[in-house]
Write a protein that holds these residues in place. Structure first.
Motif, PDB file in Angstrom:
ATOM      1  N   THR A  86       0.803  -1.221   0.028  1.00  0.00           N
ATOM      2  CA  THR A  86      -0.107  -0.029   0.016  1.00  0.00           C
ATOM      3  C   THR A  86       0.956   1.237  -0.064  1.00  0.00           C
ATOM      4  O   THR A  86       0.353   2.279   0.456  1.00  0.00           O
ATOM      5  CB  THR A  86      -0.936  -0.153   1.095  1.00  0.00           C
ATOM      6  OG1 THR A  86      -0.118  -0.182   2.296  1.00  0.00           O
ATOM      7  CG2 THR A  86      -2.044  -1.091   1.211  1.00  0.00           C
ATOM      8  N   ARG A  87       2.085   1.162  -0.482  1.00  0.00           N
ATOM      9  CA  ARG A  87       3.121   2.230  -0.315  1.00  0.00           C
ATOM     10  C   ARG A  87       2.612   3.577  -1.168  1.00  0.00           C
ATOM     11  O   ARG A  87       3.076   4.606  -0.892  1.00  0.00           O
ATOM     12  CB  ARG A  87       4.386   1.818  -1.066  1.00  0.00           C
ATOM     13  CG  ARG A  87       4.458   1.402  -2.285  1.00  0.00           C
ATOM     14  CD  ARG A  87       5.888   0.690  -2.633  1.00  0.00           C
ATOM     15  NE  ARG A  87       6.150   0.466  -3.881  1.00  0.00           N
ATOM     16  CZ  ARG A  87       5.425  -0.919  -4.367  1.00  0.00           C
ATOM     17  NH1 ARG A  87       4.891  -1.554  -3.657  1.00  0.00           N
ATOM     18  NH2 ARG A  87       5.579  -1.227  -5.911  1.00  0.00           N
ATOM     19  N   LYS A  88       1.913   3.525  -2.249  1.00  0.00           N
ATOM     20  CA  LYS A  88       1.187   4.682  -2.792  1.00  0.00           C
ATOM     21  C   LYS A  88       0.000   5.054  -2.439  1.00  0.00           C
ATOM     22  O   LYS A  88      -0.716   5.890  -2.950  1.00  0.00           O
ATOM     23  CB  LYS A  88       1.194   4.203  -4.365  1.00  0.00           C
ATOM     24  CG  LYS A  88       2.677   3.668  -4.913  1.00  0.00           C
ATOM     25  CD  LYS A  88       2.598   3.239  -6.415  1.00  0.00           C
ATOM     26  CE  LYS A  88       3.674   2.898  -7.127  1.00  0.00           C
ATOM     27  NZ  LYS A  88       3.614   2.563  -8.603  1.00  0.00           N
ATOM     28  N   ARG A  89      -0.449   4.378  -1.160  1.00  0.00           N
ATOM     29  CA  ARG A  89      -1.702   5.017  -0.919  1.00  0.00           C
ATOM     30  C   ARG A  89      -1.533   5.258   0.748  1.00  0.00           C
ATOM     31  O   ARG A  89      -0.827   4.052   1.329  1.00  0.00           O
ATOM     32  CB  ARG A  89      -3.107   3.876  -0.994  1.00  0.00           C
ATOM     33  CG  ARG A  89      -3.111   3.849  -2.391  1.00  0.00           C
ATOM     34  CD  ARG A  89      -4.005   2.566  -2.464  1.00  0.00           C
ATOM     35  NE  ARG A  89      -3.338   1.353  -2.309  1.00  0.00           N
ATOM     36  CZ  ARG A  89      -4.065   0.114  -2.535  1.00  0.00           C
ATOM     37  NH1 ARG A  89      -5.141   0.069  -2.353  1.00  0.00           N
ATOM     38  NH2 ARG A  89      -3.190  -0.880  -2.138  1.00  0.00           N
ATOM     39  N   LEU A  90      -1.939   6.110   1.356  1.00  0.00           N
ATOM     40  CA  LEU A  90      -1.774   6.466   2.678  1.00  0.00           C
ATOM     41  C   LEU A  90      -0.404   6.099   3.211  1.00  0.00           C
ATOM     42  O   LEU A  90      -0.277   5.273   4.081  1.00  0.00           O
ATOM     43  CB  LEU A  90      -2.854   5.311   3.756  1.00  0.00           C
ATOM     44  CG  LEU A  90      -4.359   5.827   3.372  1.00  0.00           C
ATOM     45  CD1 LEU A  90      -5.021   4.461   4.068  1.00  0.00           C
ATOM     46  CD2 LEU A  90      -4.778   7.098   3.746  1.00  0.00           C
ATOM     47  N   ARG A  91       0.429   6.899   2.802  1.00  0.00           N
ATOM     48  CA  ARG A  91       1.807   6.456   2.871  1.00  0.00           C
ATOM     49  C   ARG A  91       2.272   6.689   4.318  1.00  0.00           C
ATOM     50  O   ARG A  91       3.204   5.675   4.579  1.00  0.00           O
ATOM     51  CB  ARG A  91       2.554   7.632   2.270  1.00  0.00           C
ATOM     52  CG  ARG A  91       4.192   7.619   1.857  1.00  0.00           C
ATOM     53  CD  ARG A  91       4.913   8.534   1.112  1.00  0.00           C
ATOM     54  NE  ARG A  91       4.262   8.320  -0.131  1.00  0.00           N
ATOM     55  CZ  ARG A  91       4.665   9.248  -1.263  1.00  0.00           C
ATOM     56  NH1 ARG A  91       5.583  10.251  -1.079  1.00  0.00           N
ATOM     57  NH2 ARG A  91       4.189   9.073  -2.330  1.00  0.00           N
ATOM     58  N   TYR A  92       1.707   7.428   5.248  1.00  0.00           N
ATOM     59  CA  TYR A  92       2.331   7.253   6.452  1.00  0.00           C
ATOM     60  C   TYR A  92       1.656   6.349   7.458  1.00  0.00           C
ATOM     61  O   TYR A  92       1.880   6.552   8.801  1.00  0.00           O
ATOM     62  CB  TYR A  92       2.557   8.897   7.234  1.00  0.00           C
ATOM     63  CG  TYR A  92       3.527   9.608   6.324  1.00  0.00           C
ATOM     64  CD1 TYR A  92       4.840   9.350   6.304  1.00  0.00           C
ATOM     65  CD2 TYR A  92       2.983  10.565   5.281  1.00  0.00           C
ATOM     66  CE1 TYR A  92       5.570  10.315   5.380  1.00  0.00           C
ATOM     67  CE2 TYR A  92       3.744  11.268   4.437  1.00  0.00           C
ATOM     68  CZ  TYR A  92       4.938  11.027   4.596  1.00  0.00           C
ATOM     69  OH  TYR A  92       5.942  12.040   3.770  1.00  0.00           O
ATOM     70  N   SER A  93       0.697   5.800   7.208  1.00  0.00           N
ATOM     71  CA  SER A  93      -0.395   4.986   7.992  1.00  0.00           C
ATOM     72  C   SER A  93       0.326   4.016   8.611  1.00  0.00           C
ATOM     73  O   SER A  93       0.194   3.626   9.690  1.00  0.00           O
ATOM     74  CB  SER A  93      -1.676   4.403   7.159  1.00  0.00           C
ATOM     75  OG  SER A  93      -2.247   5.597   6.828  1.00  0.00           O
ATOM     76  N   PRO A  94       1.401   3.237   7.986  1.00  0.00           N
ATOM     77  CA  PRO A  94       2.062   2.105   8.852  1.00  0.00           C
ATOM     78  C   PRO A  94       2.944   2.816  10.079  1.00  0.00           C
ATOM     79  O   PRO A  94       3.094   1.946  10.900  1.00  0.00           O
ATOM     80  CB  PRO A  94       3.179   1.650   7.632  1.00  0.00           C
ATOM     81  CG  PRO A  94       2.488   2.252   6.419  1.00  0.00           C
ATOM     82  CD  PRO A  94       1.793   3.206   6.533  1.00  0.00           C
TER      83      PRO A  94
END
Length: 401
Positions: free
Chosen positions: A207-215
């Motif tokens: 999901t690196r191209k979506r919600l980038r900082y969510s991890p």
């Protein structure tokens, strides 16, 4: 709509089969085995649950009064303490309740196996994997193991299901949920932590191209949930123990003069009076530190022996022969799922489904690492067996390239 109804009917039938077969084993144990049979292994788990009931916190795992301990993480002793509070410590009703609870964990694992297999592959693979997990004899006996094995297995497959959900529909709330889930799972079994972090990493990459900082939110929640455990250890034991204190002891048991590569219970403080007295006199932190130093010294002095024993444990882990008194049925089950699981992984690689291959391969690579250098009992392998089962089913349901 008809296809959905068919999926539900298949799933319900397989879950019913899983429950009935496990309840039959539970009835057999209750009728034929001594009433305290469940507690004959994993005694320290029950001892810690008793200490929680007595208001002593996690303490005195080997009996007596030896003070606070970090021998086990608090999750499953807390579950057993809850059962003991309702049905009484070390009673027959408590044994039945524990096994019944673990039957539910095991049936839940069957459901998650089918969900994961369906999302990654197809309904045929899900049905085949579910049926195998519902009826394979070693898996039917899992609920009779007085350890967290059933719950650890459920938690690992559950995290894979969450990672797949995140790949499909990522959201900040889902990342927070996954972080909290990993924190709680690590409090049940810290040995899962490397695999759980790897699965978080897999979801972050997908999901690196979506919600980038969510991890980062997921990692923060994980730390918030898990942090009270090492903080408690620092305050109660005066040492930094992020996971469990038993690492040094396990390493020494597996790497010393006379080590066989099996779990050598006669040198465990629970069964060895001299070791118990050393543990009580030195205190847990010093005792474990001394054992760790002895193990490291032995490994440095005997590198060839260490490599040989580690190779033996590697083979035993994947062939299901890591328990000294293990049944040939264990080995047959393990060899079947290991070999066919490898075929399934190869088929994924041939079809260039690298993302799905990594999802399964990361836990299979990381979770067993501690057992290669200590001891590789069959119950440890059961934790990753659902992944091998799904891959094995895929090897049957997919055509050769």
């Amino acid at each position: 709509m008809a296809a959905l109804d068919s999926v539900r009917r298949h799933t319900l039938a397989i879950l019913t089969l899983a429950l009935l077969t496990r309840l039959l084993i539970l009835w057999f144990v209750a009728e034929r085995f001594p009433h305290r049979w469940l507690y004959s292994r994993g005694i320290e788990l029950g001892t810690l649950a008793q200490s929680l009931l007595d208001g002593q916190g996690l303490s005195s795992p080997f009996g007596g009064s030896t003070g606070p301990t970090a021998l086990l993480a608090p999750g499953y002793p807390g579950v057993i303490a809850f059962v003991f509070r309702i049905f009484g410590p070390f009673t027959f009703p408590s044994a039945i309740a524990v096994m019944a609870l673990q039957v539910l964990f095991s049936a839940g694992t069957v459901l998650l196996i089918m969900i994961v297999a369906r999302r990654c592959f197809d309904r045929r693979t899900a049905d085949l994997a579910g049926v195998f997990w519902a009826v394979s004899l070693p898996l039917l006996w899992m609920p009779t193991i007085f350890w967290e094995t059933c719950l650890s297995t459920l938690l690992l497959v559950g995290m894979i299901a969450l990672a797949l959900r995140c790949e499909q529909k990522p959201s900040r709330s889902l990342w927070a949920l996954m972080g909290g889930y990993c924190g709680l799972a690590a409090l049940v079994n810290p040995a899962l932590l490397m695999a759980l972090l790897a699965l978080l990493g897999w979801a972050a990459w997908q999901t690196r191209k979506r919600l980038r900082y969510s991890p980062l939110l997921g990692l923060l929640v994980l730390l918030l949930v898990f942090a009270p455990w090492p903080i408690r250890n620092a305050r109660a034991l005066g040492a930094f123990i992020p996971l469990r204190s038993t690492v040094g002891l396990e390493l020494w048991m597996g790497n010393r003069d006379g080590a066989t590569g099996f779990l050598d219970e006669p040198v465990f403080p629970l069964f060895n009076r001299w070791e118990y007295e050393q543990y009580a006199a030195k205190g847990e932190v010093a005792y474990m530190r001394d054992k760790s130093a002895l193990a490291r010294s032995y490994i440095r002095a005997h590198p060839a022996v260490f490599l040989r024993l580690s190779s033996v444990r590697f083979v035993r882990f994947w062939t299901g022969t890591g328990s000294r008194d293990g049944s040939a049925v264990f080995a047959i089950h393990a060899l079947l799922t290991s070999c066919l699981g490898a075929v399934g992984m190869w088929r994924l690689w041939q079809r260039r489904r690298f993302g799905v291959a990594a999802l399964f391969l990361l836990p299979l690579m990381l979770f067993p690492l501690p057992y290669y250098i200590t001891h590789a009992e069959f119950r440890y392998r059961l934790v990753v067996d659902p992944l091998l089962t799904i891959l094995a089913a895929y090897s049957f349901t997919t055509e050769k390239v």
